[in-house]
Design a protein around this motif. Structure first.
Motif, PDB file in Angstrom:
ATOM      1  N   LEU A 227       0.832  -1.207   0.000  1.00 10.61           N
ATOM      2  CA  LEU A 227       0.000   0.000   0.000  1.00 10.61           C
ATOM      3  C   LEU A 227       0.868   1.259   0.000  1.00 10.61           C
ATOM      4  CD1 LEU A 227      -2.766   1.385   0.245  1.00 10.61           C
ATOM      5  CD2 LEU A 227      -2.609   1.078   2.734  1.00 10.61           C
ATOM      6  N   VAL A 228       1.950   1.235   0.765  1.00  8.61           N
ATOM      7  CA  VAL A 228       2.830   2.402   0.847  1.00  8.61           C
ATOM      8  C   VAL A 228       3.469   2.703  -0.501  1.00  8.61           C
ATOM      9  CG1 VAL A 228       5.010   3.250   1.817  1.00  8.61           C
ATOM     10  CG2 VAL A 228       3.288   2.243   3.317  1.00  8.61           C
ATOM     11  N   VAL A 229       4.105   1.698  -1.110  1.00 14.34           N
ATOM     12  CA  VAL A 229       4.811   1.961  -2.362  1.00 14.34           C
ATOM     13  C   VAL A 229       3.843   2.248  -3.504  1.00 14.34           C
ATOM     14  CG1 VAL A 229       6.802   0.575  -1.676  1.00 14.34           C
ATOM     15  CG2 VAL A 229       4.963  -0.507  -2.954  1.00 14.34           C
ATOM     16  N   SER A 230       2.636   1.691  -3.440  1.00 13.18           N
ATOM     17  CA  SER A 230       1.667   1.933  -4.506  1.00 13.18           C
ATOM     18  C   SER A 230       1.051   3.324  -4.397  1.00 13.18           C
ATOM     19  CB  SER A 230       0.556   0.878  -4.457  1.00 13.18           C
ATOM     20  OG  SER A 230       1.071  -0.408  -4.702  1.00 13.18           O
ATOM     21  N   ALA A 231       0.736   3.750  -3.176  1.00 12.81           N
ATOM     22  CA  ALA A 231       0.111   5.061  -2.983  1.00 12.81           C
ATOM     23  C   ALA A 231       1.116   6.196  -3.114  1.00 12.81           C
ATOM     24  CB  ALA A 231      -0.573   5.120  -1.621  1.00 12.81           C
ATOM     25  N   ALA A 232       2.385   5.921  -2.775  1.00 11.29           N
ATOM     26  CA  ALA A 232       3.414   6.955  -2.836  1.00 11.29           C
ATOM     27  C   ALA A 232       4.083   6.956  -4.206  1.00 11.29           C
ATOM     28  CB  ALA A 232       4.455   6.715  -1.746  1.00 11.29           C
ATOM     29  N   ASP A 233       4.852   7.989  -4.446  1.00 13.86           N
ATOM     30  CA  ASP A 233       5.687   8.046  -5.645  1.00 13.86           C
ATOM     31  C   ASP A 233       7.046   7.473  -5.260  1.00 13.86           C
ATOM     32  OD1 ASP A 233       7.080   8.544  -7.914  1.00 13.86           O
ATOM     33  OD2 ASP A 233       6.858  10.717  -7.891  1.00 13.86           O
ATOM     34  N   ALA A 234       7.183   6.145  -5.409  1.00 13.47           N
ATOM     35  CA  ALA A 234       8.386   5.469  -4.924  1.00 13.47           C
ATOM     36  C   ALA A 234       9.632   5.861  -5.699  1.00 13.47           C
ATOM     37  CB  ALA A 234       8.196   3.946  -5.001  1.00 13.47           C
ATOM     38  N   GLY A 235       9.468   6.500  -6.849  1.00 17.49           N
ATOM     39  CA  GLY A 235      10.638   6.868  -7.633  1.00 17.49           C
ATOM     40  C   GLY A 235      11.223   8.210  -7.239  1.00 17.49           C
ATOM     41  N   SER A 236      10.634   8.882  -6.250  1.00 21.63           N
ATOM     42  CA  SER A 236      11.152  10.181  -5.829  1.00 21.63           C
ATOM     43  C   SER A 236      11.310  10.192  -4.314  1.00 21.63           C
ATOM     44  CB  SER A 236      10.190  11.295  -6.263  1.00 21.63           C
ATOM     45  OG  SER A 236       8.978  11.195  -5.534  1.00 21.63           O
ATOM     46  N   ASP A 237      11.629  11.352  -3.799  1.00 23.85           N
ATOM     47  CA  ASP A 237      11.825  11.490  -2.355  1.00 23.85           C
ATOM     48  C   ASP A 237      10.481  11.766  -1.691  1.00 23.85           C
ATOM     49  OD1 ASP A 237      13.369  11.447  -0.099  1.00 23.85           O
ATOM     50  OD2 ASP A 237      13.820  13.590  -0.161  1.00 23.85           O
ATOM     51  N   ASP A 238       9.518  10.896  -1.950  1.00 30.09           N
ATOM     52  CA  ASP A 238       8.161  11.074  -1.452  1.00 30.09           C
ATOM     53  C   ASP A 238       8.125  10.883   0.064  1.00 30.09           C
ATOM     54  OD1 ASP A 238       5.388   9.949  -0.675  1.00 30.09           O
ATOM     55  OD2 ASP A 238       5.056  10.785  -2.674  1.00 30.09           O
ATOM     56  N   PRO A 239       7.502  11.803   0.816  1.00 34.46           N
ATOM     57  CA  PRO A 239       7.480  11.686   2.285  1.00 34.46           C
ATOM     58  C   PRO A 239       6.729  10.451   2.780  1.00 34.46           C
ATOM     59  CG  PRO A 239       6.093  13.502   1.536  1.00 34.46           C
ATOM     60  CD  PRO A 239       6.896  13.073   0.359  1.00 34.46           C
ATOM     61  N   LEU A 240       5.631  10.066   2.089  1.00 38.87           N
ATOM     62  CA  LEU A 240       4.914   8.853   2.475  1.00 38.87           C
ATOM     63  C   LEU A 240       5.805   7.630   2.293  1.00 38.87           C
ATOM     64  CD1 LEU A 240       2.519   7.015   3.167  1.00 38.87           C
ATOM     65  CD2 LEU A 240       1.698   7.318   0.812  1.00 38.87           C
ATOM     66  N   PHE A 241       6.519   7.585   1.178  1.00 40.57           N
ATOM     67  CA  PHE A 241       7.403   6.456   0.906  1.00 40.57           C
ATOM     68  C   PHE A 241       8.495   6.364   1.972  1.00 40.57           C
ATOM     69  CE2 PHE A 241      11.141   4.602  -1.222  1.00 40.57           C
ATOM     70  CZ  PHE A 241      10.609   3.368  -1.561  1.00 40.57           C
ATOM     71  N   ARG A 242       9.094   7.492   2.320  1.00 44.08           N
ATOM     72  CA  ARG A 242      10.161   7.495   3.330  1.00 44.08           C
ATOM     73  C   ARG A 242       9.623   7.058   4.682  1.00 44.08           C
ATOM     74  NH1 ARG A 242      11.118  12.709   1.722  1.00 44.08           N
ATOM     75  NH2 ARG A 242      10.764  13.384   3.863  1.00 44.08           N
ATOM     76  N   ALA A 243       8.533   7.684   5.120  1.00 44.03           N
ATOM     77  CA  ALA A 243       7.994   7.380   6.448  1.00 44.03           C
ATOM     78  C   ALA A 243       7.454   5.958   6.506  1.00 44.03           C
ATOM     79  CB  ALA A 243       6.890   8.383   6.804  1.00 44.03           C
ATOM     80  N   GLY A 244       6.759   5.554   5.443  1.00 46.80           N
ATOM     81  CA  GLY A 244       6.167   4.223   5.434  1.00 46.80           C
ATOM     82  C   GLY A 244       7.197   3.120   5.429  1.00 46.80           C
ATOM     83  N   THR A 245       8.234   3.259   4.602  1.00 48.24           N
ATOM     84  CA  THR A 245       9.261   2.213   4.534  1.00 48.24           C
ATOM     85  C   THR A 245      10.102   2.182   5.804  1.00 48.24           C
ATOM     86  OG1 THR A 245      10.672   3.749   3.297  1.00 48.24           O
ATOM     87  CG2 THR A 245       9.387   2.163   2.028  1.00 48.24           C
ATOM     88  N   ASP A 246      10.365   3.333   6.398  1.00 43.46           N
ATOM     89  CA  ASP A 246      11.105   3.357   7.669  1.00 43.46           C
ATOM     90  C   ASP A 246      10.326   2.612   8.754  1.00 43.46           C
ATOM     91  OD1 ASP A 246      13.138   4.780   6.531  1.00 43.46           O
ATOM     92  OD2 ASP A 246      12.525   6.730   7.350  1.00 43.46           O
ATOM     93  N   ALA A 247       9.012   2.854   8.823  1.00 43.57           N
ATOM     94  CA  ALA A 247       8.181   2.179   9.818  1.00 43.57           C
ATOM     95  C   ALA A 247       8.100   0.684   9.534  1.00 43.57           C
ATOM     96  CB  ALA A 247       6.781   2.793   9.827  1.00 43.57           C
ATOM     97  N   PHE A 248       8.071   0.324   8.263  1.00 45.33           N
ATOM     98  CA  PHE A 248       8.025  -1.099   7.908  1.00 45.33           C
ATOM     99  C   PHE A 248       9.307  -1.801   8.323  1.00 45.33           C
ATOM    100  CE2 PHE A 248       8.906  -4.509   4.820  1.00 45.33           C
ATOM    101  CZ  PHE A 248       7.803  -5.322   5.047  1.00 45.33           C
ATOM    102  N   GLU A 249      10.434  -1.202   8.033  1.00 43.75           N
ATOM    103  CA  GLU A 249      11.716  -1.803   8.389  1.00 43.75           C
ATOM    104  C   GLU A 249      11.900  -1.876   9.901  1.00 43.75           C
ATOM    105  OE1 GLU A 249      14.561   0.549   6.316  1.00 43.75           O
ATOM    106  OE2 GLU A 249      14.027  -0.248   4.332  1.00 43.75           O
ATOM    107  N   ALA A 250      11.307  -0.916  10.618  1.00 39.93           N
ATOM    108  CA  ALA A 250      11.401  -0.930  12.079  1.00 39.93           C
ATOM    109  C   ALA A 250      10.446  -1.934  12.706  1.00 39.93           C
ATOM    110  CB  ALA A 250      11.102   0.472  12.628  1.00 39.93           C
ATOM    111  N   LYS A 251       9.515  -2.482  11.906  1.00 42.36           N
ATOM    112  CA  LYS A 251       8.522  -3.439  12.389  1.00 42.36           C
ATOM    113  C   LYS A 251       7.718  -2.881  13.562  1.00 42.36           C
ATOM    114  CE  LYS A 251      11.263  -7.409  10.864  1.00 42.36           C
ATOM    115  NZ  LYS A 251      11.906  -8.693  11.244  1.00 42.36           N
TER     116      LYS A 251
END
Length: 403
Positions: free
Chosen positions: A58-82
């Protein structure tokens, strides 16, 4: 090297290259996602949908994963932190973006008119098969409510986005006296809640049939069973053992009584392909060219010797694991309603129909070839088993290493 050994090596290599060239090297279930939707009516002209969506997808699809998108950054950081709390917070911080993505791909209509979605509360987090899922509740205001003709459409996480392939949306519903379930995908993206039970039956029957047809590992296992059976009785018993076994674990998973990680199931399925195919090669070697086309000594009313009974036991054990793979195709890990369980039984019937079709077409051809030319029959089944064994081992290594 003897002439016979060279021929065997040549047949082995040809079969291996054939399967490596024609069969997908990827796992059959490794790149799909399942969306869960439960739809109910509140009696005031509104429908409520409770959606469960795979969080990182959901994070990568809703965000613009090819840029410095804030949703992508925050979402992936939270995912990696579990961190479930951080994951929900990341989605809530970019609520408009995420909800816009979901509601452009998931829709409800009534009487042909679009229903208007409104989020209820914030995002919550849960898990499905050990994977983080985001929970989103939407209320739909429908001007056409009361017409008895509600439709649900889903195009969430489509193939062109490039993240997953073959997303399924499993919908359960209880609206205006209609209860049931449906499975949506890119080929069948919508359904009517007022559909008849034969239509609901067909949807899950089709889904089961398509799953076996597109599930390369299950097809190869079936080919190994067919190639390794010397008589009709053997293939019937092997197919029956496989059916009984995978039906048991399929239903146990549907009832939420069995929960085995896909990381364990998928490698064992690959190993089962290699073992069952290799079993036939071993039988050919043990029996010799003449014995390979003659019936085994009958030691029971079913006409199986000790090796035959052992093979049947091996097939049954591996069938139990394949049942978990079938269940994993729908993301089953919790006890659902009896209505949905009925749909899953229909899904299983679809699997069996395709399985019987393969046996009815392929086994008589191999049997006829073996009777007209025992040597050719032996080489064909040997080469087929060799190619299947190679693919099974390759997949086993791939799935264990995660490559």
């Amino acid at each position: 090297m003897s002439h016979r050994a060279r021929r065997l090596l040549l047949a082995f290599a040809a079969a291996a290259f054939l399967f490596l060239g024609l069969v997908r090297p990827a796992a059959a279930h490794g790149f799909t996602s399942v969306v869960y939707a439960h739809v109910t009516a509140d009696g005031d002209g509104r429908l409520r949908s409770e959606l469960k969506l795979e969080y990182d997808l959901l994070v990568v699809s809703a965000a613009d994963a090819g840029s410095d998108d804030p949703l992508f950054r925050a979402g992936t950081d939270a995912f990696e932190a579990k961190d479930a709390g951080a994951q929900a917070k990341a989605l809530d911080a970019h609520r408009a973006t995420v909800i816009d993505y979901v509601t452009r791909r998931f829709a409800v209509t009534a009487g042909g008119a679009d229903c208007e979605p409104a989020p209820v509360g914030g995002f919550r987090m849960g898990t499905e098969e050990g994977v983080p899922y985001a929970l989103l509740t939407l209320d739909w205001t429908c001007s056409g409510h009361g017409t008895g003709d509600h439709e649900i459409r889903s195009g969430l996480f489509p193939d062109p986005e490039g993240y997953v392939e073959g997303t399924k949306t499993i919908v359960t519903y209880a609206v205006d006296g209609h209860t049931g379930s449906a499975a949506l995908d890119s080929a069948h993206p919508e359904f009517s809640i007022s559909q008849s039970w034969p239509q609901r039956f067909w949807e899950f029957f089709r889904l089961g049939a398509e799953h076996l047809l597109t599930g390369t590992d299950h097809i190869l296992f079936l080919l190994a069973l067919i190639a390794g059976s010397l008589r009709p009785r053997e293939v019937v018993l092997a197919a029956t053992a496989f059916t009984l076994a995978h039906s048991v674990t399929f239903l146990l998973a549907a009832l939420g009584l069995v929960d085995v990680p896909a990381g364990l199931v998928e490698p064992v399925i690959a190993l089962s392909i290699a073992v069952v195919a290799g079993w036939h090669l071993w039988r050919l070697r043990e029996r010799g060219e003449r014995a390979a086309v003659l019936p085994a000594p009958e030691t029971s009313r079913l006409g199986l010797d000790r090796a035959g009974w052992t093979r049947l036991g091996v097939v049954f054990c591996f069938g139990l694991v394949h049942g978990l793979g079938f269940a994993g195709a729908l993301g089953i890990e919790a006890a659902w309603s009896w209505t949905l369980l009925w749909s899953l039984l229909v899904f299983n019937i679809g699997i069996e129909a395709v399985q019987l079709g393969f046996i009815a077409v392929l086994f008589p051809l191999l049997l006829l070839l073996g009777r007209r030319s025992p040597r050719a029959g032996r080489w064909v089944t040997g080469a087929l088993s060799a190619g299947v064994a190679v693919m099974g081992l390759a997949w086993f290594v791939q799935r264990v290493t995660g490559s």
